[in-house]
Design a protein around this motif. Sequence first.
Motif, PDB file in Angstrom:
ATOM      1  N   VAL A 182       0.843  -1.195   0.000  1.00  0.00           N
ATOM      2  CA  VAL A 182       0.000   0.000   0.000  1.00  0.00           C
ATOM      3  C   VAL A 182       0.879   1.246   0.000  1.00  0.00           C
ATOM      4  O   VAL A 182       1.853   1.329   0.747  1.00  0.00           O
ATOM      5  CB  VAL A 182      -0.942   0.007   1.219  1.00  0.00           C
ATOM      6  CG1 VAL A 182      -1.724   1.319   1.289  1.00  0.00           C
ATOM      7  CG2 VAL A 182      -1.918  -1.167   1.146  1.00  0.00           C
ATOM      8  N   GLY A 183       0.525   2.213  -0.839  1.00  0.00           N
ATOM      9  CA  GLY A 183       1.292   3.449  -0.987  1.00  0.00           C
ATOM     10  C   GLY A 183       1.731   3.576  -2.428  1.00  0.00           C
ATOM     11  O   GLY A 183       2.636   2.859  -2.876  1.00  0.00           O
ATOM     12  N   GLU A 184       1.096   4.465  -3.194  1.00  0.00           N
ATOM     13  CA  GLU A 184       1.282   4.449  -4.641  1.00  0.00           C
ATOM     14  C   GLU A 184       2.725   4.694  -5.086  1.00  0.00           C
ATOM     15  O   GLU A 184       3.186   4.073  -6.052  1.00  0.00           O
ATOM     16  CB  GLU A 184       0.347   5.452  -5.315  1.00  0.00           C
ATOM     17  CG  GLU A 184       0.528   6.894  -4.883  1.00  0.00           C
ATOM     18  CD  GLU A 184      -0.331   7.840  -5.718  1.00  0.00           C
ATOM     19  OE1 GLU A 184      -0.765   7.438  -6.815  1.00  0.00           O
ATOM     20  OE2 GLU A 184      -0.553   8.976  -5.274  1.00  0.00           O
ATOM     21  N   ASP A 185       3.454   5.573  -4.417  1.00  0.00           N
ATOM     22  CA  ASP A 185       4.835   5.842  -4.821  1.00  0.00           C
ATOM     23  C   ASP A 185       5.734   4.646  -4.525  1.00  0.00           C
ATOM     24  O   ASP A 185       6.583   4.267  -5.341  1.00  0.00           O
ATOM     25  CB  ASP A 185       5.372   7.079  -4.099  1.00  0.00           C
ATOM     26  CG  ASP A 185       4.511   8.304  -4.339  1.00  0.00           C
ATOM     27  OD1 ASP A 185       3.731   8.297  -5.307  1.00  0.00           O
ATOM     28  OD2 ASP A 185       4.622   9.267  -3.558  1.00  0.00           O
ATOM     29  N   LEU A 186       5.539   4.042  -3.349  1.00  0.00           N
ATOM     30  CA  LEU A 186       6.311   2.861  -2.976  1.00  0.00           C
ATOM     31  C   LEU A 186       5.970   1.694  -3.897  1.00  0.00           C
ATOM     32  O   LEU A 186       6.847   0.928  -4.314  1.00  0.00           O
ATOM     33  CB  LEU A 186       6.040   2.482  -1.524  1.00  0.00           C
ATOM     34  CG  LEU A 186       6.253   3.574  -0.468  1.00  0.00           C
ATOM     35  CD1 LEU A 186       5.929   3.034   0.919  1.00  0.00           C
ATOM     36  CD2 LEU A 186       7.677   4.111  -0.510  1.00  0.00           C
ATOM     37  N   GLN A 187       4.689   1.569  -4.224  1.00  0.00           N
ATOM     38  CA  GLN A 187       4.252   0.482  -5.091  1.00  0.00           C
ATOM     39  C   GLN A 187       4.856   0.616  -6.489  1.00  0.00           C
ATOM     40  O   GLN A 187       5.301  -0.365  -7.086  1.00  0.00           O
ATOM     41  CB  GLN A 187       2.727   0.461  -5.173  1.00  0.00           C
ATOM     42  CG  GLN A 187       2.173  -0.529  -6.177  1.00  0.00           C
ATOM     43  CD  GLN A 187       2.599  -1.957  -5.901  1.00  0.00           C
ATOM     44  OE1 GLN A 187       2.833  -2.329  -4.760  1.00  0.00           O
ATOM     45  NE2 GLN A 187       2.715  -2.760  -6.943  1.00  0.00           N
ATOM     46  N   LEU A 188       4.900   1.839  -7.007  1.00  0.00           N
ATOM     47  CA  LEU A 188       5.512   2.055  -8.318  1.00  0.00           C
ATOM     48  C   LEU A 188       6.987   1.663  -8.280  1.00  0.00           C
ATOM     49  O   LEU A 188       7.487   1.010  -9.208  1.00  0.00           O
ATOM     50  CB  LEU A 188       5.354   3.516  -8.739  1.00  0.00           C
ATOM     51  CG  LEU A 188       5.998   3.909 -10.080  1.00  0.00           C
ATOM     52  CD1 LEU A 188       5.436   3.071 -11.216  1.00  0.00           C
ATOM     53  CD2 LEU A 188       5.782   5.401 -10.343  1.00  0.00           C
ATOM     54  N   GLY A 189       7.674   2.046  -7.205  1.00  0.00           N
ATOM     55  CA  GLY A 189       9.072   1.663  -7.060  1.00  0.00           C
ATOM     56  C   GLY A 189       9.239   0.155  -7.037  1.00  0.00           C
ATOM     57  O   GLY A 189      10.126  -0.403  -7.687  1.00  0.00           O
ATOM     58  N   ASN A 190       8.376  -0.536  -6.289  1.00  0.00           N
ATOM     59  CA  ASN A 190       8.451  -1.992  -6.238  1.00  0.00           C
ATOM     60  C   ASN A 190       8.221  -2.619  -7.610  1.00  0.00           C
ATOM     61  O   ASN A 190       8.885  -3.583  -7.990  1.00  0.00           O
ATOM     62  CB  ASN A 190       7.428  -2.546  -5.244  1.00  0.00           C
ATOM     63  CG  ASN A 190       8.051  -2.875  -3.896  1.00  0.00           C
ATOM     64  OD1 ASN A 190       9.179  -2.475  -3.594  1.00  0.00           O
ATOM     65  ND2 ASN A 190       7.315  -3.595  -3.062  1.00  0.00           N
ATOM     66  N   MET A 191       7.290  -2.076  -8.369  1.00  0.00           N
ATOM     67  CA  MET A 191       7.025  -2.612  -9.699  1.00  0.00           C
ATOM     68  C   MET A 191       8.209  -2.381 -10.634  1.00  0.00           C
ATOM     69  O   MET A 191       8.566  -3.252 -11.431  1.00  0.00           O
ATOM     70  CB  MET A 191       5.755  -1.994 -10.280  1.00  0.00           C
ATOM     71  CG  MET A 191       4.473  -2.566  -9.706  1.00  0.00           C
ATOM     72  SD  MET A 191       4.266  -4.345 -10.002  1.00  0.00           S
ATOM     73  CE  MET A 191       4.221  -4.393 -11.798  1.00  0.00           C
ATOM     74  N   VAL A 192       8.833  -1.229 -10.542  1.00  0.00           N
ATOM     75  CA  VAL A 192       9.986  -0.933 -11.388  1.00  0.00           C
ATOM     76  C   VAL A 192      11.101  -1.948 -11.170  1.00  0.00           C
ATOM     77  O   VAL A 192      11.787  -2.369 -12.110  1.00  0.00           O
ATOM     78  CB  VAL A 192      10.496   0.505 -11.122  1.00  0.00           C
ATOM     79  CG1 VAL A 192      11.877   0.722 -11.733  1.00  0.00           C
ATOM     80  CG2 VAL A 192       9.504   1.521 -11.669  1.00  0.00           C
TER      81      VAL A 192
END
Length: 247
Positions: A182-192
Amino acid sequence: LEGGRKAESKAKTRCLWEDPECGGRDIAGWTLDAPLCNVSRALADELDLNGDITLLSIPENHELGKTDTWFTYAAMLTRLRPDLQIGFVGKVDSDNFVRWPVFFQYLRTHQKEIEMTPFIYGGYAIHRAVCSGKVYDQVCKDPRIIFEVFASGAMAYLSSSLAQHVYMDGTSLERKREVWIVGEDLQLGNMVYSDPKISPYVINHRYGPLGKYINTHCFNNATLYRRDYYFVYREQRGAAGASRAMV
């Protein structure tokens, strides 16, 4: 977001490429023709006059998967329409003023890497060691964090090659679910960083003489946004004044 970072939603808020509940691989099932709720008059007028707003088929949500859904849709679009030659996909907060001429000038300082590197991640990037400290409330000490850096939410972008790889057929559905946080910025980082076989090149706005001038996050301050807008687009000042006089 009730319940903090452990909150969950009963509605489908994070759509993945292989997920049949969200339309699966058929891009037509990812969007709506019209809003399913009341919208402001300004937004309704924009939809009626120009039809240039994409409505994703998920409830509005801040931390529960909206960003992943958007990047998945955008990645699908880049593959569906190669004729558009879309090099990057990204997100910008609506209260974030971007000085586009400065941004493009800044990107030219990374021209060689952009031409040679298929997987690019850009924005004001924070290293995991930094966001594990007290200034960031130790948010990156969460053991589910896998990224080396994450770009803050005001502005973040991925090369189309990277977006297609991690949001479509490079990272498996199982892995996409595994790296969820949960957390859109952290989630984007994890996906990258979801595929350990690739290493994205990071264009970090924290560095370089122009980086800090690329954008201003106005935090819903309309006065600040107008100030920066008319400073950059000075020729618009007269037109704006005339419009207010007519009203």
